[in-house]
Design a protein around this motif. Structure first.
Motif, PDB file in Angstrom:
ATOM      1  N   GLY A   1     -10.216  44.462 -33.191  1.00 35.91           N
ATOM      2  CA  GLY A   1      -9.574  43.644 -34.066  1.00 35.91           C
ATOM      3  C   GLY A   1     -10.399  43.534 -35.403  1.00 35.91           C
ATOM      4  O   GLY A   1     -11.791  43.705 -35.166  1.00 35.91           O
ATOM      5  N   GLY A   2      -9.911  43.257 -36.603  1.00 35.96           N
ATOM      6  CA  GLY A   2     -10.674  43.180 -37.662  1.00 35.96           C
ATOM      7  C   GLY A   2     -11.262  41.528 -37.645  1.00 35.96           C
ATOM      8  O   GLY A   2     -10.577  40.728 -37.355  1.00 35.96           O
TER       9      GLY A   2
ATOM     10  N   LEU B   1     -12.309  36.120 -33.139  1.00 30.60           N
ATOM     11  CA  LEU B   1     -11.058  35.297 -32.890  1.00 30.60           C
ATOM     12  C   LEU B   1      -9.905  36.011 -33.180  1.00 30.60           C
ATOM     13  O   LEU B   1      -8.756  35.672 -33.172  1.00 30.60           O
ATOM     14  CB  LEU B   1     -11.074  33.965 -33.839  1.00 30.60           C
ATOM     15  CG  LEU B   1     -12.275  33.112 -33.795  1.00 30.60           C
ATOM     16  CD1 LEU B   1     -11.857  31.784 -34.586  1.00 30.60           C
ATOM     17  CD2 LEU B   1     -12.092  32.840 -32.198  1.00 30.60           C
ATOM     18  N   ASN B   2     -10.109  37.551 -33.110  1.00 31.62           N
ATOM     19  CA  ASN B   2      -9.015  38.332 -33.425  1.00 31.62           C
ATOM     20  C   ASN B   2      -9.135  39.445 -32.614  1.00 31.62           C
ATOM     21  O   ASN B   2      -8.797  40.754 -32.705  1.00 31.62           O
ATOM     22  CB  ASN B   2      -9.240  39.090 -34.886  1.00 31.62           C
ATOM     23  CG  ASN B   2      -7.817  39.366 -35.509  1.00 31.62           C
ATOM     24  OD1 ASN B   2      -6.705  38.785 -34.875  1.00 31.62           O
ATOM     25  ND2 ASN B   2      -7.703  39.984 -36.486  1.00 31.62           N
ATOM     26  N   GLY B   3      -9.590  39.260 -31.407  1.00 30.19           N
ATOM     27  CA  GLY B   3      -9.653  40.377 -30.342  1.00 30.19           C
ATOM     28  C   GLY B   3      -8.547  40.429 -29.223  1.00 30.19           C
ATOM     29  O   GLY B   3      -7.439  39.575 -29.593  1.00 30.19           O
ATOM     30  N   LYS B   4      -8.913  40.940 -28.077  1.00 28.52           N
ATOM     31  CA  LYS B   4      -7.646  41.127 -27.181  1.00 28.52           C
ATOM     32  C   LYS B   4      -7.622  39.849 -26.368  1.00 28.52           C
ATOM     33  O   LYS B   4      -8.595  39.100 -26.285  1.00 28.52           O
ATOM     34  CB  LYS B   4      -8.212  42.076 -26.259  1.00 28.52           C
ATOM     35  CG  LYS B   4      -8.025  43.488 -26.784  1.00 28.52           C
ATOM     36  CD  LYS B   4      -8.435  44.540 -25.504  1.00 28.52           C
ATOM     37  CE  LYS B   4      -8.338  45.947 -25.820  1.00 28.52           C
ATOM     38  NZ  LYS B   4      -8.710  46.935 -24.964  1.00 28.52           N
ATOM     39  N   TYR B   5      -6.502  39.721 -25.828  1.00 27.03           N
ATOM     40  CA  TYR B   5      -6.307  38.534 -25.072  1.00 27.03           C
ATOM     41  C   TYR B   5      -7.043  38.922 -23.491  1.00 27.03           C
ATOM     42  O   TYR B   5      -6.472  39.405 -22.751  1.00 27.03           O
ATOM     43  CB  TYR B   5      -4.853  38.129 -24.828  1.00 27.03           C
ATOM     44  CG  TYR B   5      -4.554  36.809 -24.395  1.00 27.03           C
ATOM     45  CD1 TYR B   5      -4.766  35.759 -24.960  1.00 27.03           C
ATOM     46  CD2 TYR B   5      -3.932  36.696 -23.014  1.00 27.03           C
ATOM     47  CE1 TYR B   5      -4.486  34.591 -24.404  1.00 27.03           C
ATOM     48  CE2 TYR B   5      -3.372  35.579 -22.588  1.00 27.03           C
ATOM     49  CZ  TYR B   5      -3.697  34.366 -23.144  1.00 27.03           C
ATOM     50  OH  TYR B   5      -3.479  33.200 -22.854  1.00 27.03           O
ATOM     51  N   VAL B   6      -8.218  38.396 -23.089  1.00 25.51           N
ATOM     52  CA  VAL B   6      -8.738  38.631 -22.021  1.00 25.51           C
ATOM     53  C   VAL B   6      -8.963  37.373 -20.969  1.00 25.51           C
ATOM     54  O   VAL B   6      -9.454  36.562 -21.704  1.00 25.51           O
ATOM     55  CB  VAL B   6     -10.354  39.102 -22.143  1.00 25.51           C
ATOM     56  CG1 VAL B   6     -11.042  39.521 -20.980  1.00 25.51           C
ATOM     57  CG2 VAL B   6     -10.230  40.434 -23.056  1.00 25.51           C
ATOM     58  N   MET B   7      -8.413  37.403 -19.811  1.00 22.80           N
ATOM     59  CA  MET B   7      -8.442  36.166 -19.060  1.00 22.80           C
ATOM     60  C   MET B   7      -9.889  36.227 -18.360  1.00 22.80           C
ATOM     61  O   MET B   7     -10.839  37.238 -18.263  1.00 22.80           O
ATOM     62  CB  MET B   7      -7.423  36.390 -17.882  1.00 22.80           C
ATOM     63  CG  MET B   7      -5.973  36.592 -18.474  1.00 22.80           C
ATOM     64  SD  MET B   7      -4.531  36.669 -17.217  1.00 22.80           S
ATOM     65  CE  MET B   7      -4.709  34.944 -17.027  1.00 22.80           C
TER      66      MET B   7
END
Length: 141
Positions: A82-83, A94-100
Motif C-alpha cells: 500500500g501507499g 495504515l494502508n497495508g493488508k488486513y493481517v490477523m
C-alpha cells in the motif's frame, strides 16, 4: 479512500486537523490528532505533521516532509504493501493488508496494518480511521 487530489483540494481551503483512530484485535480504541499541511501533486503530496493530542504514542515524524509513496517507488513499499507517507519504513502503515494476529512472522506483520512508535512495539490493528476536520468551523459556513 477519498484520494489524494480530493484531500488536497479540500485542505488547501483552510486549516485542518488530522485525526487517526485505531482499534487493536482486543477491541482497544486509541486516537491521535495532528495539525497538518498537505502539499499538492508537484510535491508528491508531501505531508507535514505536528502532534496536538491523543491517547497513543506518536509513530509519525513531526515537522518533517513525508512524501507519499506507492508500490512503484523503490523505497519502503517494496517491503510493505500500500501507499503511505513512509519515512523510515518501520514506524507505521495504515494502508497495508488486513493481517490477523496469528500471523506472527515479521514479513507478514510488516505488510499489515500497524502502528509502531519509535521506542515501542508493533501494534497490529484490526481497523483504522483517518479523518480531517477544519480547525475553525465558523469560517466554513
Amino acid at each position: 479512500w477519498l484520494g489524494l487530489n480530493k484531500i488536497y483540494s479540500i485542505t488547501k481551503q483552510g486549516n485542518y486537523l488530522l485525526r487517526i483512530e485505531l482499534q487493536d484485535w482486543r477491541g482497544n480504541r486509541r486516537h491521535i490528532e495532528y495539525s497538518f499541511s498537505l502539499g499538492g501533486p508537484s510535491t508528491n503530496f508531501t505531508l507535514q505533521l505536528s502532534r496536538m493530542s491523543g491517547s497513543i504514542p506518536n509513530a509519525l515524524p513531526e515537522h518533517a516532509e513525508l512524501r507519499f509513496s506507492t508500490a512503484r517507488d523503490p523505497e519502503c513499499p517494496e517491503k510493505h504493501t500500500g501507499g503511505w507517507w513512509h519515512s523510515e519504513c518501520e514506524e507505521t502503515n495504515l494502508n497495508g493488508k488486513y493481517v490477523m494476529p496469528r500471523s506472527r512472522g515479521r514479513l507478514e506483520r510488516g505488510k499489515g496494518l500497524y502502528w509502531k512508535p519509535k521506542k515501542g512495539r508493533y501494534y497490529l490493528l484490526k481497523s483504522t480511521k483517518i479523518m480531517i476536520h477544519p480547525t475553525d468551523l465558523k469560517s466554513f459556513d
